[in-house]
Structure formats: C-alpha cells, structure tokens
Scaffold this motif. Structure first.
Motif, PDB file in Angstrom:
ATOM      1  N   LEU A 129       0.814  -1.212   0.000  1.00 34.34           N
ATOM      2  CA  LEU A 129       0.000   0.000   0.000  1.00 34.34           C
ATOM      3  C   LEU A 129       0.849   1.263   0.000  1.00 34.34           C
ATOM      4  O   LEU A 129       0.498   2.259  -0.660  1.00 34.34           O
ATOM      5  N   LYS A 130       1.952   1.262   0.732  1.00 35.49           N
ATOM      6  CA  LYS A 130       2.744   2.478   0.922  1.00 35.49           C
ATOM      7  C   LYS A 130       3.989   2.564   0.040  1.00 35.49           C
ATOM      8  O   LYS A 130       4.529   3.662  -0.149  1.00 35.49           O
ATOM      9  N   VAL A 131       4.444   1.437  -0.495  1.00 35.15           N
ATOM     10  CA  VAL A 131       5.678   1.445  -1.277  1.00 35.15           C
ATOM     11  C   VAL A 131       5.430   1.039  -2.727  1.00 35.15           C
ATOM     12  O   VAL A 131       5.787   1.762  -3.664  1.00 35.15           O
ATOM     13  N   VAL A 132       4.833  -0.129  -2.920  1.00 36.98           N
ATOM     14  CA  VAL A 132       4.692  -0.679  -4.274  1.00 36.98           C
ATOM     15  C   VAL A 132       3.726   0.144  -5.107  1.00 36.98           C
ATOM     16  O   VAL A 132       4.046   0.567  -6.232  1.00 36.98           O
ATOM     17  N   LEU A 133       2.516   0.379  -4.589  1.00 33.59           N
ATOM     18  CA  LEU A 133       1.516   1.114  -5.366  1.00 33.59           C
ATOM     19  C   LEU A 133       1.927   2.559  -5.662  1.00 33.59           C
ATOM     20  O   LEU A 133       1.767   3.016  -6.801  1.00 33.59           O
TER      21      LEU A 133
END
Length: 353
Positions: free
Chosen positions: A250-254
C-alpha cells in the motif's frame, strides 16, 4: 554544385558512403517514376501508384547502395526502406481517415450540437445534437471503470505479490482468455444473464457490465506489468524494517507504480469507449435524455453514430450528424490518450544528476 558534393564520401575505415540526402532523392525519384508509370499504364488508383513508388524506392535504394557502398550496407538500407514503407502504409490510411472525419464532421459540430439532444427532431430534419449520447457514454464508461479498476488492480496485486500455485495459474489463464473475448460475446453473456434470466431490461448499467468484462483483462495486464517493474529492493527494505507486507504494498509498491497503473486504466477506458456491439444489444438507444443508467434505454456515442448513419441513406442531416458524432468520439479518445501520456510523464521516476 561541385563534384566533391555529389561524389560518394570515403573514409579510411569504411568504403564509399552515400550522402545523407540519398534516401530523399531516391524517394522523390520513385514518386515521379511511379506516377509516370501509372499514367502510361492508365492506372487511375492512387493506391496502385503509391505501391509502385514504394517498390521502386526499395529496389532503387538497394541497387544504388549495392553498387557504391557494397552489399552489406545495401541490405541495411533495404531494411530501413522497408521500415519506412511499412510506417507510411500504416500512417497514410489513418491520416486519411482522420482528415475525412474532420472534413465532414465540422459541418454541424458546434456548441448547439454538443448541448442539445435529438428530442423531437426527425432524422431527416436538420438540428438536434448529441448531448444525450455524451451523457450516456460518460455514465456507462464511468460505471464500467468503477467496476473494473478495483477488480483489475486487486487481481494484479494478487498475481504479482501473492500468486503461487494452481489458483494463480488458473487466474492468469482466465485473464488471457478474457483478453481475446470479442465484444459481441461479452454482450451476449450479459444479455442472457441480466436481461433474459434476471429480466432487468435494457439499461446503461447492463452495457457497463459488458464493457467491464472487456476492460478488466486490460487493467490486470497493464497493472501487473507496472508492479513487476518495481525493484524488489524497495520491498525488501520495507519488510526489513518490520513493515507488514500489505502495508508495504500500500505504501511502497503502489505509489511507485501509480503512474503506469493510471496510464493503463486510461488506455483501457479509451479502448471500451468506442465499443458498439454491447451497447447495441444491452442499452439500445433513445432520442431523449436519460440520466438514469439503471433504468430504460440510454443513448451513447457509438449507438448514435450507427443509428444516424443507418437512417441517413448516405446523405442529409443525419449523415452529417453521424460524422460530427464520430469526430467527437475521436476527440474524446484522443484526450484520454493525451491525459494518459501526461500522467505517465508526470509520474515517471526522476533520475538524479
């Protein structure tokens, strides 16, 4: 012009080299010779003349280059010539189609046309507009997007981040199958389920369901490729700090891949906007404004174009309205593609100095 300019250039490392304007000279000569051959042979088709000129261009480039530069460089020039010919064969019909649409569509395309519906205007009478069709297309595509984007993005996240074993292989297989489904098949599926079995009747929402079937695999594939481009080092660094996997996604990949995901979604929207078969089966059409996509038939731009052309007889006011609606649809899709490119450039990773 001096002989030094016209003569092939030589270097100590390579043999004779033709000047940079060689390709343009051969192209001009091929066009002139092709036109002369078509005139002498009595060929009236521009397509035949263009094909003759293309063959002369490829053959001439190879022959002259082989004599002066050698067979190896001649083969390279031949491959380049074939690429240019293929490019022109693809671009010229597209440019011709765009020019024809603009030339015919601007006749009635104005503010009145965009802000009024057909209402009580007969197909043979001038006047009327496409406001009801624009509203219907916006609602149908918007509903399809609301259905497809969450399903497609979450499916792609599962396949990239969690997918292992038979379930992931089955999901990948069905996504591949859905990618090749014709639009008429998706329309028939929703027709049998939504209208015939559930007896819900034609509506804009029924068309949105069919459009979402066409849109989901595009969103899945584009999102999947964008997620795969995210470096594993970012995931590993986040997990090493004790961040749960769902929060890493949620916080890094997207956030890292959001630009490509949005671009894929916009392109998927552009792909379904011009679909006609599902709309023809499930939405039908109406000359009046219907702002409720969940009840009664609703107009759309592809349906409007089809109905106006079918009732025009090849001329008249309905014929002009069909071309104007086609130009509006092309403009709408072009704007979506430009927005997608802008978002991709805006969200592209910035490289430091």
């Amino acid at each position: 012009m001096s002989n030094a300019t016209l003569s092939p250039q030589r270097s100590s490392l390579r043999g004779a080299t033709l000047p940079k304007w060689f390709a343009w000279a051969v192209a001009a000569g091929s066009l002139a010779l092709g036109y002369a051959i078509s005139a002498v042979a009595g060929l009236n088709s521009d397509i035949q003349w263009a094909l003759i000129a293309a063959v002369l261009f490829v053959v001439g480039s190879y022959g002259i280059s082989a004599k002066i530069e050698g067979s190896r460089q001649a083969k390279d020039r031949t491959a380049t010539s074939l690429v240019w010919v293929a490019f022109l064969l693809a671009v010229i019909p597209l440019a011709s189609l765009l020019w024809e649409t603009v030339e015919r569509g601007v006749k009635v395309l104005d503010g009145y046309f965009l802000t009024h519906s057909m209402g009580v205007v007969a197909d043979t009478e001038p006047g009327g507009g496409i406001y009801h069709a624009i509203l219907g297309t916006a609602e149908q595509v918007g509903l399809a997007t609301l259905i497809s984007v969450p399903v497609g993005v979450l499916t792609a996240i599962y396949l990239v981040e969690y997918g292992r074993g038979r379930l992931a292989k089955a999901v990948t297989f069905f996504v591949d199958v859905m990618t090749g489904i014709p639009s008429i098949v998706a329309g028939l599926f929703i027709l049998s389920l939504w209208i015939l079995i559930l007896d819900m009747g034609p509506s804009g929402f029924a068309g949105s369901l069919a459009l979402s079937i066409l849109m989901i695999p595009v969103v899945v594939r584009s999102t999947e490729e964008m997620l795969k481009l995210v470096p594993n080092e970012l995931r590993e660094a986040s997990l090493a700090l004790g961040v749960p996997k769902w929060r890493t996604i949620l916080k890094v990949v997207l956030p890292t891949s959001i630009g490509g995901i949005i671009t894929g979604v916009m392109l998927a929207i552009a792909r379904i906007t011009g679909e006609t078969a599902p709309v023809l089966l499930l939405v039908w059409g109406t000359d009046f404004i219907n702002a409720n996509p969940f009840q009664d038939p609703q107009e759309s731009l592809p349906m409007y174009i089809y109905l106006q052309w079918a009732n025009s007889g090849g001329s008249g006011a309905a014929f002009d309205r069909a071309w104007a609606a086609a130009l509006t649809l092309i403009g709408f899709i072009m704007i979506l593609n430009l927005v997608a490119r802008g978002i991709a450039r805006w969200k592209a990773p910035k490289t430091g100095r």
